[in-house]
Structure formats: structure tokens, C-alpha cells
Design an enzyme around this catalytic site. Structure first.
Site: not given
Length: 432
Positions: A310, A367
Site C-alpha cells: 500500500h 483488497d
């Protein structure tokens, strides 16, 4: 946020020293204020993708990427996901505080009042081709709302509750209608006796030939999944919403732009990409988990391992931990056994044990497990990002309102460093 005149940062350019103010947030974040840099020095900062640029001050969401911390208005994501509904969190993001019993009841009533779409809008769905992606339909229909509700355009200071509930309620209806369009099923209208998430599930899955009833366990899980995605500071789509809104564009146009930004596979579309990646691994018997890990580490291999790493977090994404727990709850409750979950867990274990991933802080992000949860519920892959958009809507609205009402509100206009050719003259022969 507290602003200090001292200490300052000193910048030396061509033998001349300039002092730049340092501002500090409530949690110790510090930034060099360069607003007067070009005026005083003739220079601008250069920061592609704005990875080191603070575009605003905000009191909505706090992230500590090193510690894996995420707060909405000061409340931890763990507490909110465990004890609140999605509408509670939506109210919190927009108003700055959690609703009391009376405020919650009023908010829910407004949500019910504004759940219907104008019947003329319903017919628009018939004009989209059968293969139309639901995110395209969602973006188009959201901006179309401005033509049916022009009072928002004419009077941007109308009640915040009306603004929020109209968009929150109708985006859920639009999403469900888009799904029914893809399935070729008759439209299911919202019901006043169902909660926000229960209503959405009913509009998605009820048909005249089944006896679908929203499952309370799945309703709670959907609430939690939407809470995880409700806001995430100055991400790509939120920045787009604010950039469009900074021009004076109405809220519907700004949110529509945010939907389009979220569609990208590097942003909200990543949960769909994770499922497609896991499916490709499952379908290829020669592709072992270890081989996938090795391919992901090979810089010359175009293969991409979605769901890891991320831009902000340098540790395990706090939302991913909750999403993983939700995923197991759903599958256990439904009695679902999914080979993709087995592959996902093998990938996670292999990546967390690999020095390459450890050194680069590549941990599972939100996700990685959300798509598996939606899949278990029965939501098709191309609807995953639509669910993300529903979840992110309260954050977009809160960010838009903060931008509009802020004292630093100016139209977004980044600078650039021109690296093109010197001035050229047109060839007279070419003109002839």
C-alpha cells in the site's frame, strides 16, 4: 491543527536563505509550508504523484502507516467496524460526531424517503448495452442526478442531511438496478421496512420466483465491509472529487468523477483484480504458490501480485485484518468452501515469510480479502468496485464539504516543470 511561526525550515538557493514555516498536526505530523515559495523564490516544488505533498489540512481521517493505525474522526476502525452500522459511520464522517438515537432515527427516515429513483431515470438503464460495466452505469447515473435534483446545484447550502441521504440512498438503488440490468431481471424497488444494507441485498437478489430474505449475519458483514472502505484520507478518488469540486462543480458531478477514478485497477478495482489473479492461478496447474511469489519478485516479469502493499501502510493494513476475519465469518456461516480462499491464505503465508516482501513492507491490503467476501455473498466480480464506491461515498461527501467550506479553498492548479522543445517556427512550406 496548530500552526507555528517557529520552528522553521531554512532553504538556501543561490546563496540566499529563505525561512519556511513548519505546521504540525494534532498527532505530530509535520509539514513544510511552501505556499509562498514561488512568490518568494520563483521556484516550485517537484513531486510526481504528490507522494510527499500535503494538499490540505483535514480533521476527517487519520492514518499512521508505520503503526497500521486508521481513525475516522478520532475513532479507530476496529471499534467502528465492531459496534457501528454503515449509516452510523456515514453520519460520523459528514457531521463529525456519532448520531444519538433521535438523530439516527431521523437519518434513517430520510434515507427511506430518498431511496427511490425518478421513474424516468429507471428507463435510462435500458439504453446501456448488455455488456456495459456497472461502474460506467454508476458514474453516468450519479451525474444524471443533478438534472433531476437541480436544487442542489442552485442551493449548495441545503441541509447536509438531505444531501447525504439523497446520494447515499440513491447510489445504493442505482447499483442494484445496474446489477438487475446485467442479469436481465426485473427491477426490485427499495422497501421501507429494511435497513440500508438489508435493502441493498434484497434489491440485488430478490426475484419473483425466489423467497429471498436478507440474512442478518450477511447484513452485518456488509455493514462492516462498507465501513472499512468509508474513507481513507487523500487517496486518488477523494483527491479527484475535491479537484472537480474546487472548480465550483456541483456535488453530483464531483462524485461521478470520483466513481470513475475509483474504477482503476490500481485503486478500487484492485479487489476485482485480486479475484481474477486468484482464478488464473487456480486454472493453471503448473502455477504453484511459490512460483507466483518468484514471478512477483522478478522485475522483468509483467505478472503483478494484486492485494499486497500500500502507498501509505508499511505494516499490515488494519482494514485487511478485519476483512480477513469477516471473510472467514461469512464462509463459515454459509458453509462455503472456496478454493480461492485456500490459495489466498497460502499466498499470504508465503509472502509474509519471504525476506523480499518483508524488506519492502508488502503486506496484504484491504483488497485482498474483501473480494472473497463479496464472492461468497454471491456478488459478481464486476460489481466489487461498485460496492467500494457505495462504501466510499460518505468519505467523498465529507472531503468535498470540508474542501468547499475550508478557509484555504482555492481551485486545484498544480504547477509543472516544462521539459519540451524551445520555441519553434512553422515551416512556410508546411503552411502552404
Amino acid at each position: 491543527m496548530t500552526e507555528h511561526t517557529n520552528p522553521t525550515a531554512k532553504l538556501e538557493i543561490d546563496g540566499k536563505t529563505y525561512e519556511l514555516p513548519i505546521i504540525e498536526g494534532t498527532q505530530g505530523d509535520r509539514a513544510i509550508d511552501v505556499r509562498a515559495l514561488r512568490q518568494n523564490t520563483g521556484l516550485v516544488t517537484y513531486d510526481p504523484s504528490y507522494g510527499n505533498t500535503g494538499s490540505c489540512t483535514s480533521n476527517i481521517t487519520y492514518i499512521n502507516g508505520d503503526k497500521g493505525t486508521l481513525w475516522y474522526r478520532g475513532y479507530s476502525i476496529d471499534d467502528l467496524a465492531e459496534h457501528c452500522t454503515f449509516l452510523d459511520v456515514a453520519y460520523l464522517l459528514v457531521h463529525g460526531f456519532l448520531p444519538n438515537r433521535k438523530e439516527r432515527a431521523n437519518f434513517s427516515q430520510l434515507m427511506n424517503t430518498h431511496s427511490m429513483l425518478h421513474e424516468d431515470m429507471r428507463h435510462f438503464f435500458n439504453l446501456f448495452p448488455e455488456h456495459a460495466h456497472p461502474m460506467a452505469m454508476l458514474s453516468a447515473m450519479v451525474v444524471t442526478l443533478s438534472t433531476f435534483y437541480p436544487e442542489m446545484v442552485a442551493n449548495p447550502d441545503e441541509s447536509i442531511d438531505i444531501t447525504v441521504t439523497r446520494l447515499l440512498s440513491k447510489i445504493r438503488t442505482i447499483a442494484a438496478f445496474a446489477y438487475k440490468k446485467m442479469k436481465g431481471h426485473p427491477i426490485v424497488y427499495p422497501r421501507k421496512d429494511l435497513s440500508y444494507c438489508a435493502n441493498f441485498l434484497n434489491m440485488m437478489f430478490w426475484t419473483p420466483v425466489n423467497d429471498y430474505k436478507p440474512d442478518p449475519v450477511i447484513v452485518k458483514a456488509l455493514n462492516q465491509l462498507l465501513i472499512l472502505q468509508a474513507d481513507h484520507e487523500q487517496n486518488c478518488s477523494s483527491t479527484v472529487v475535491k479537484a472537480v469540486g474546487s472548480s465550483g462543480a456541483n456535488l453530483y458531478a464531483s462524485i461521478s468523477a470520483g466513481v470513475s477514478a475509483l474504477w482503476g485497477p490500481l485503486h478500487g478495482g484492485a479487489n476485482q483484480a485480486v479475484i481474477e489473479m486468484l482464478e488464473s492461478i487456480l486454472s493453471d496447474p503448473t502455477l504453484t504458490v511459490q512460483k507466483v511469489i518468484e514471478r512477483a519478485k522478478d522485475k522483468d516479469d509483467p505478472f503483478r501480485l494484486f492485494g499486497f502493499g500500500h502507498r501509505v501502510y508499511r505494516t499490515y493494513d488494519p482494514r485487511a485484518k478485519i476483512a480477513k476475519k469477516i471473510c472467514h465469518t461469512i464462509m463459515t456461516h454459509l458453509g462455503v468452501k472456496d478454493s480461492l480462499l485456500d490459495i489466498a491464505q497460502e499466498l499470504e503465508a508465503a509472502a509474509l515469510a519471504d525476506p523480499y516482501f518483508q524488506q519492502r513492507h508488502l503486506y496484504p491490503n484491504v483488497d485482498f480479502y474483501t473480494g472473497l467476501s463479496y464472492r461468497a455473498i454471491g456478488i459478481p466480480t464486476n460489481m466489487f468496485t461498485v460496492l467500494f464506491a457505495i462504501g466510499r461515498l460518505p468519505g467523498w461527501i465529507a472531503q468535498w464539504l470540508e474542501m468547499r467550506d475550508g478557509t484555504e479553498h482555492r481551485i486545484y492548479r498544480p504547477r509543472q516543470i516544462y521539459v519540451g522543445p524551445d520555441q519553434r517556427k512553422l515551416d512556410k512550406n508546411w503552411i502552404q
